[in-house]
Design a protein around this motif. Sequence first.
Motif, PDB file in Angstrom:
ATOM      1  N   VAL A  62       0.872  -1.215   0.000  1.00  0.00           N
ATOM      2  CA  VAL A  62       0.000   0.000   0.000  1.00  0.00           C
ATOM      3  C   VAL A  62       0.906   1.262   0.000  1.00  0.00           C
ATOM      4  O   VAL A  62       1.491   1.662   0.952  1.00  0.00           O
ATOM      5  N   GLN A  63       0.926   1.807  -0.735  1.00  0.00           N
ATOM      6  CA  GLN A  63       1.629   3.056  -0.940  1.00  0.00           C
ATOM      7  C   GLN A  63       0.697   4.178  -0.515  1.00  0.00           C
ATOM      8  O   GLN A  63      -0.494   4.124  -0.765  1.00  0.00           O
ATOM      9  N   VAL A  64       1.191   5.233   0.032  1.00  0.00           N
ATOM     10  CA  VAL A  64       0.324   6.256   0.586  1.00  0.00           C
ATOM     11  C   VAL A  64       0.647   7.620   0.023  1.00  0.00           C
ATOM     12  O   VAL A  64       1.716   7.872  -0.500  1.00  0.00           O
ATOM     13  N   ILE A  65      -0.329   8.514   0.134  1.00  0.00           N
ATOM     14  CA  ILE A  65      -0.125   9.899  -0.257  1.00  0.00           C
ATOM     15  C   ILE A  65       0.828  10.564   0.731  1.00  0.00           C
ATOM     16  O   ILE A  65       1.741  11.278   0.368  1.00  0.00           O
ATOM     17  N   ARG A  66       0.599  10.338   1.976  1.00  0.00           N
ATOM     18  CA  ARG A  66       1.481  10.829   3.021  1.00  0.00           C
ATOM     19  C   ARG A  66       1.340   9.908   4.222  1.00  0.00           C
ATOM     20  O   ARG A  66       0.347   9.207   4.366  1.00  0.00           O
ATOM     21  N   ASP A  67       2.277   9.970   5.117  1.00  0.00           N
ATOM     22  CA  ASP A  67       2.326   9.033   6.227  1.00  0.00           C
ATOM     23  C   ASP A  67       2.621   9.809   7.495  1.00  0.00           C
ATOM     24  O   ASP A  67       3.755  10.126   7.791  1.00  0.00           O
ATOM     25  N   ASN A  68       1.601  10.150   8.221  1.00  0.00           N
ATOM     26  CA  ASN A  68       1.758  11.027   9.377  1.00  0.00           C
ATOM     27  C   ASN A  68       2.786  10.535  10.380  1.00  0.00           C
ATOM     28  O   ASN A  68       3.650  11.293  10.826  1.00  0.00           O
ATOM     29  N   ILE A  69       2.687   9.285  10.755  1.00  0.00           N
ATOM     30  CA  ILE A  69       3.567   8.796  11.820  1.00  0.00           C
ATOM     31  C   ILE A  69       5.011   8.770  11.368  1.00  0.00           C
ATOM     32  O   ILE A  69       5.891   9.323  12.025  1.00  0.00           O
ATOM     33  N   ARG A  70       5.274   8.131  10.231  1.00  0.00           N
ATOM     34  CA  ARG A  70       6.671   7.998   9.810  1.00  0.00           C
ATOM     35  C   ARG A  70       7.286   9.344   9.457  1.00  0.00           C
ATOM     36  O   ARG A  70       8.468   9.571   9.702  1.00  0.00           O
ATOM     37  N   GLN A  71       6.499  10.262   8.888  1.00  0.00           N
ATOM     38  CA  GLN A  71       7.049  11.570   8.550  1.00  0.00           C
ATOM     39  C   GLN A  71       7.476  12.319   9.812  1.00  0.00           C
ATOM     40  O   GLN A  71       8.566  12.885   9.873  1.00  0.00           O
ATOM     41  N   THR A  72       6.640  12.318  10.825  1.00  0.00           N
ATOM     42  CA  THR A  72       6.988  13.020  12.058  1.00  0.00           C
ATOM     43  C   THR A  72       8.067  12.276  12.827  1.00  0.00           C
ATOM     44  O   THR A  72       8.988  12.891  13.390  1.00  0.00           O
ATOM     45  N   MET A  73       7.998  10.943  12.844  1.00  0.00           N
ATOM     46  CA  MET A  73       9.044  10.165  13.511  1.00  0.00           C
ATOM     47  C   MET A  73      10.402  10.433  12.874  1.00  0.00           C
ATOM     48  O   MET A  73      11.400  10.659  13.575  1.00  0.00           O
ATOM     49  N   THR A  74      10.451  10.406  11.542  1.00  0.00           N
ATOM     50  CA  THR A  74      11.719  10.602  10.844  1.00  0.00           C
ATOM     51  C   THR A  74      12.276  11.992  11.108  1.00  0.00           C
ATOM     52  O   THR A  74      13.478  12.174  11.318  1.00  0.00           O
ATOM     53  N   SER A  75      11.399  12.979  11.142  1.00  0.00           N
ATOM     54  CA  SER A  75      11.816  14.345  11.436  1.00  0.00           C
ATOM     55  C   SER A  75      12.501  14.426  12.793  1.00  0.00           C
ATOM     56  O   SER A  75      13.581  14.999  12.928  1.00  0.00           O
ATOM     57  N   TRP A  76      11.883  13.837  13.790  1.00  0.00           N
ATOM     58  CA  TRP A  76      12.443  13.900  15.139  1.00  0.00           C
ATOM     59  C   TRP A  76      13.710  13.057  15.270  1.00  0.00           C
ATOM     60  O   TRP A  76      14.685  13.462  15.900  1.00  0.00           O
ATOM     61  N   GLU A  77      13.705  11.886  14.638  1.00  0.00           N
ATOM     62  CA  GLU A  77      14.816  10.954  14.821  1.00  0.00           C
ATOM     63  C   GLU A  77      16.072  11.365  14.068  1.00  0.00           C
ATOM     64  O   GLU A  77      17.131  10.777  14.283  1.00  0.00           O
ATOM     65  N   GLN A  78      16.006  12.380  13.210  1.00  0.00           N
ATOM     66  CA  GLN A  78      17.218  12.859  12.552  1.00  0.00           C
ATOM     67  C   GLN A  78      18.205  13.427  13.562  1.00  0.00           C
ATOM     68  O   GLN A  78      19.425  13.336  13.379  1.00  0.00           O
ATOM     69  N   THR A  79      17.717  14.004  14.638  1.00  0.00           N
ATOM     70  CA  THR A  79      18.598  14.659  15.619  1.00  0.00           C
ATOM     71  C   THR A  79      18.426  14.125  17.028  1.00  0.00           C
ATOM     72  O   THR A  79      18.999  14.684  17.969  1.00  0.00           O
ATOM     73  N   ASN A  80      17.640  13.083  17.214  1.00  0.00           N
ATOM     74  CA  ASN A  80      17.411  12.541  18.553  1.00  0.00           C
ATOM     75  C   ASN A  80      17.468  11.027  18.539  1.00  0.00           C
ATOM     76  O   ASN A  80      17.211  10.398  17.514  1.00  0.00           O
ATOM     77  N   GLU A  81      17.774  10.458  19.674  1.00  0.00           N
ATOM     78  CA  GLU A  81      17.791   9.004  19.827  1.00  0.00           C
ATOM     79  C   GLU A  81      16.997   8.608  21.062  1.00  0.00           C
ATOM     80  O   GLU A  81      16.987   9.318  22.072  1.00  0.00           O
TER      81      GLU A  81
END
Length: 339
Positions: A62-81
């Motif tokens: 399933v491919q999506v138009i946008r992915d709320n969880i992964r988009q926000t998770m990825t944003s935060w996880e770029q600079t945090n662990e």
Amino acid sequence: MDDKLKRAIDRRMAGAALPGASKARMIQIAIKGKGSRSVRKRKMFITAAAVAAVMVSGCFAVQVIRDNIRQTMTSWEQTNEGTPLHLSQSDAGYTVTLDEIYGDTVMVYIKGMVSRDDGVPWQAAQYEGDTEEGISGARIWFEEADFVIPGYAEQMHQLEKVWKRAQYYFLTDVNPDDNKQEFIMSLSAQEFPLDGTITVLLQGLGYWEDTAGTQTHVIDGTWRFTVPVAREDTGETLAVGRSIQTAAGTVRLDTLRFSALDVFAEWSGANEALFAGDKENTYLLLKTGEKLPYQNRIIDHAGGTRIFMKFWDFNKGLGHISADDVQAVVFAGQEIAIA
């Protein structure tokens, strides 16, 4: 399957495209889907959230138009662990693993995985959200999901605070040939300890093999974890202390809280005024012009004169939001400037 359960697990959250500021923070976006499931237990009620959110007093895609969880998770996880957990329990031919924990004193996130011990692919049904919601997910759920903070119920009773909440979300199966399914739990409480342990209990596991739910599998298993919650407090708190007058009375925006993946507001005032306004005229206004509607409002005090307002789950996929991203908070059509 019970019709109420089917309706609860089929509800979805709304999504949004990433603004420029969030895109700049992200090195890459994992274009995958996510799902959301939560369970209604006795003496619980489903909130107004688009995802069926379990709220309980005194305890716990399933491919999506946008992915709320992964988009926000990825944003935060770029600079945090987060803090590794590496906890695992096996029962009824399935292994549940809790991999990582992060959060603050209000919101805690636990990332996990469910795998089939026989190595056979799940073949769980997926659904794709409509254009407005933009949410997809795997049709998988736990029959029961709960968490307990030792001594929390007694402490909150003394402070006349009455809520805590648990949600979980199964992500889209991006590798249907393996035997694994990802999920994330979001646990919230008014006073979430930064050390010690909590108990997480997951019971029963179900999934559909077709979108109509005519091929349903329910596994009678129990997975109980003692989870250490020691972690860095990654939350940001902004004291506001500004009031507005509505037709129903005066309300005061006391505090904005920025968690890793969500934003909350604490309000005080007359009960009827606190529950005035709807999602069209009550929202978080970002400097990009994006509007983040509220997801639900929870009574924060037994007297009903304080509420805890959660804006749209996982920031509608807009990425991690900090105080510097906020222009104003709009309540019942009236703007409270923040910038």
